[in-house]
Enzyme design. Structure first.
Site: not given
Length: 467
Positions: A328, A411
């Site tokens: 995030e 990611d």
């Protein structure tokens, strides 16, 4: 010959009829395309009854079957609710529902002492009636989704009383924001002169920034309880990670999402040097109420929750929570949040500019039954909702493609933080907790998935995980 004849008939048709028919035809074309994609995906749910070989290591057959049945139920529900929505929208247009509601709004505001010259008052009454109609017609579908589908698959944690209290509260809060904002926007358009579209865009920009700033502090707590994450190892680790990447963290909250649903989530919000992180209790293995046995003598509602979630371990370990947060925060560090805001505002400016160009076209109003008046609110609705619909579909697809790219990048950022292994296991756990189905039709996935399919994300993390 038939094509030529239909072409002639189309050319002879009045402009307003051509506009109306085009809007209706495009709406049904989009619906049929979506229905076709959903049909392809439902076929995947029906035929993929065993865990594929490549998924053997990450998903057991029991979870796979549960997720398959859950997604199949959701897809079937989506088919019927989508069909209803399309038929309802078509009937509203064919039967003149919009001009009827505008006339009714005029009668109501007239009785309150506001004549036709008070267009903004009439617009607010129209908006209130339209949102009330939408809430009432959508209520049975929402009830079925919550108390049949989500209940059946173990996600719903709400009682009927909580549901209705929540729905009324949402409606009231929405009106408290929507009506004043709309009245000011209409006023700005009315007095803005030739460059009203610039002032209208700036106003909506300010409103969106204010709402983002106050949402988690003043609006979200009206619906869910937010508590600061208690002092301890997890909080220290979050603060250390934020400091290492220069994320200006000020507070970390846990929200009691388990009172509403057992789905899990995490997000951050705030501008400049005032960022906050919010974790759903369902994301945290140590904090999820669904993992705790209620004490003896607690009320029946807790007993009900206990029975629904018996033998169900939910949430992620601290290391996995940090990996999810690493992903995030990657969105922030890589500028995805700012890029999304810029794209959104460029789109908003373009739409207001085109609205300014088109608002003088009386044929647009006549197409939807407004022959004598051209109310600004109706113009906004016609142009933004109907005329821009082809553009909105293309934009939505482009943003979906961009979102998937951002997810891979986030990611990769978490991987660079050394959290590939923990993110790998967290993604598997979250997929299991939320009963995500890891097999998808390629066209459905390409058109709809704002996040890459699970297998693709795991594959991208796998190399680093094995290093």
């Amino acid at each position: 010959a038939a094509m030529a004849l239909s072409g002639e008939l189309w050319a002879e048709m009045p402009a307003e009829r051509r506009i109306f028919c085009s809007v209706l035809l495009f709406s049904w074309a989009v619906y049929l395309w979506e229905a076709f994609l959903a049909h392809r995906q439902r076929r995947v749910y029906r035929t993929t009854t065993h865990v594929p070989q490549e998924l053997g290591q990450i998903m057991d057959s029991e979870t796979f079957e549960k997720s398959r049945l859950y997604q199949l139920d959701k897809s079937t529900f989506s088919f019927w609710s989508g069909l209803y929505s399309e038929v309802e929208g078509t009937m509203i247009l064919l039967c003149g529902g919009i001009p009827f509601l505008w006339k009714l709004s005029g009668q109501i505001s007239g009785r309150a002492g506001f004549g036709p010259e008070y267009e903004i008052v009439q617009s607010l009454v129209f908006l209130l009636l339209a949102t009330l109609f939408s809430a009432v017609t959508g209520l049975p579908w929402s009830l079925y989704n919550t108390f049949v589908i989500e209940e059946k698959h173990g996600f719903n944690q709400q009682t009927l009383g909580f549901f209705f209290k929540d729905a009324i509260k949402k409606f009231v809060v929405t009106q408290c924001i929507l009506l004043p904002v709309t009245s000011l926007l209409l006023y700005i358009i009315k007095i803005g002169g030739d460059y009203f579209f610039i002032y209208a865009w700036l106003f909506t920009l300010v409103v969106s920034l204010v709402l983002v700033t106050i949402y988690a502090d003043y609006i979200a707590p009206l619906f869910d309880k937010f508590i600061p994450l208690p002092e301890g190892e997890l909080k220290q680790q979050i603060e250390t990670m934020a400091k290492n990447i220069d994320f200006p963290l000020t507070k970390v909250y846990v929200v009691e999402g388990s009172k509403r649903s057992s789905h899990s989530n995490a997000y951050f919000y705030g501008f400049f040097k005032n960022k906050r992180i919010v974790l759903f209790d369902t994301l945290l293995e140590d904090y999820s109420a669904l993992n705790k046995e209620p004490a003896e003598g607690e009320d029946g509602e807790n007993e009900e929750t206990k029975s629904k979630t018996k033998n169900k371990k939910q949430g992620c370990k601290n290391e996995e929570v940090l990996a999810v947060l690493g992903h995030e925060l990657g969105h922030w560090k890589l500028g995805h949040t700012v890029k999304n805001i810029i794209i959104s505002q460029m789109n908003s400016f373009l739409c207001f500019f085109l609205f300014a160009v088109l608002i003088g076209q009386k044929e647009l109003f006549a197409a939807f039954g407004f022959y004598d008046t051209q109310p600004t609110l109706i113009g906004l609705m016609i142009i933004f909702q109907f005329i821009f619909s082809p553009y909105n579909e293309v934009l939505s697809f482009c943003l979906t493609v961009l979102s998937r790219r951002f997810e891979f990048q986030a990611d990769a950022f978490a991987k660079e933080l050394g959290k590939a292994k923990d993110l790998y296991s967290a993604l598997i756990k979250l997929n299991k907790d939320n009963l995500g189905f890891p097999v998808s039709d390629w066209i459905f996935s390409m058109w709809h998935y704002s996040h890459p399919p699970l297998l693709e994300r795991l594959q991208a993390l796998k190399d680093a995980k094995q290093e």
